[in-house]
Design a protein around this motif. Structure first.
Motif: not given
Length: 342
Positions: A147-153
């Motif tokens: 939820p809420g994510l559009v990218h990551r690291i």
């Protein structure tokens, strides 16, 4: 299949998620078109990428994207993590929120925190924290449990991450990532001094055919996905250098794979060979110094330093910057002192 903007580091074992048996009257049709009609929220591009990565098999054998499905073919779709309920357990984990309004927030993620639950990391993630502190965060299609994510690291990369609070904001940010209009600058400590001191790495990247956990470059461009990194040397420390990397695309381990291709792996990046003495002398005093630096920053020296985008709702251009974490700063100071007095 999940977008490559937000995959998780993976083990070499694959787990079956879908098994489809073609009807005995099945006409000849390309495997990617066949799967598009049967898997929810999956694009043809993602299916083709999964086939290239070996995640799709027919009759237990890898195939190419142009394979035509035959009657009674058994198609299996595999992933590096076992099937699991996508329900996320809320956890009271503190968040370092750099900016927040009614629509989104920018978070400074510490090194060591996984972004979203996945195989071997079901708890203690950023998403577990988000679901505790915020209710009803939206999800992109096909990204259940994120939820809420559009990218990551990456887990051991520190730095800035944007999280959406509603669907309109999520879609607006996702479009900016898709259009490559998001500004993302990372600071990396790398072995050696890149030459020229400023340049662009335009090289396809994708999963290594030998080890699925590793991203590798494909110079001929017939495999992997298009990836562009602009780099600039900020500080020459003789044996290592501080480099600013600006992402034009956001592939898995892009900077780590691109810098290794350039011959300058990230300092203490064990997955890409940076956890060895790659530049410098053979003296034991020098090796001890490097080992001490590895102890100070027991991870790849990579930090997502700045993040810029247009606010999807207010249309204001926003730019955020972050300080280097203490382990990163301390290692740079150690190298500055070493090259000054040796």
């Amino acid at each position: 299949m999940s977008d490559t903007e937000i995959p998780e580091e993976q083990d070499d074992v694959l787990f079956e998620h879908h098994r489809i048996v073609a009807d005995q009257k099945q006409g000849l049709v390309r495997i990617d078109k066949f799967l598009m009609a049967r898997l929810p929220n999956v694009t043809r591009t993602k299916i083709q990428a999964g086939i290239h990565a070996g995640f799709v098999k027919v009759n237990d054998k890898p195939i190419k994207p142009n394979y035509k499905v035959h009657p009674r073919d058994v198609i299996t779709v595999l992933f590096p993590e076992p099937p699991r309920d996508t329900d996320v357990i809320p956890e009271n984990i503190p968040l370092d929120i750099v900016f927040e309004d009614a629509y989104l927030m920018v978070i400074n993620k510490p090194a060591g925190m996984v972004v979203h639950p996945a195989y071997q990391n079901w708890t203690g993630t950023l998403v577990n924290a988000l679901t505790y502190h915020f209710q009803n965060l939206p999800q992109l299609p096909g990204n259940d449990g994120r939820p809420g994510l559009v990218h990551r690291i990456d887990k051991d990369t520190s730095g800035l991450l944007v999280v959406a609070k509603d669907e309109m904001t999520l879609n607006g940010l996702a479009k900016q990532f898709f259009d490559h209009t998001i500004e993302r600058k990372y600071y990396a400590l790398v072995w050696g001094i890149p030459e020229p001191a400023e340049g662009t790495i335009n090289m396809n990247v994708g999963r290594s055919l030998k080890d699925r956990r590793v991203t590798t470059t494909f110079p001929k461009g017939d495999m992997g996905r298009h990836a562009i990194t602009h780099y600039r040397v900020l500080k020459d420390l003789r044996y290592v250098s501080l480099v600013e990397c600006q992402l034009e695309t956001g592939r898995t381990h892009q900077i780590r794979a691109h810098m290794k291709h350039l011959g300058h792996p990230l300092f203490n990046d064990s997955m890409y060979g940076g956890n060895q003495v790659l530049k410098g002398t053979v003296f034991s005093k020098y090796k001890q110094f490097v080992d001490n630096c590895f102890t100070i920053i027991p991870r790849q020296a990579l930090h997502a330093k700045s993040l810029g985008f247009v606010h999807p709702i207010t249309k204001e251009r926003l730019l955020f910057d972050s300080d280097l974490p203490n382990d990163f700063k301390e290692v740079i100071e150690k190298w500055e002192h070493y090259v000054k007095y040796n």
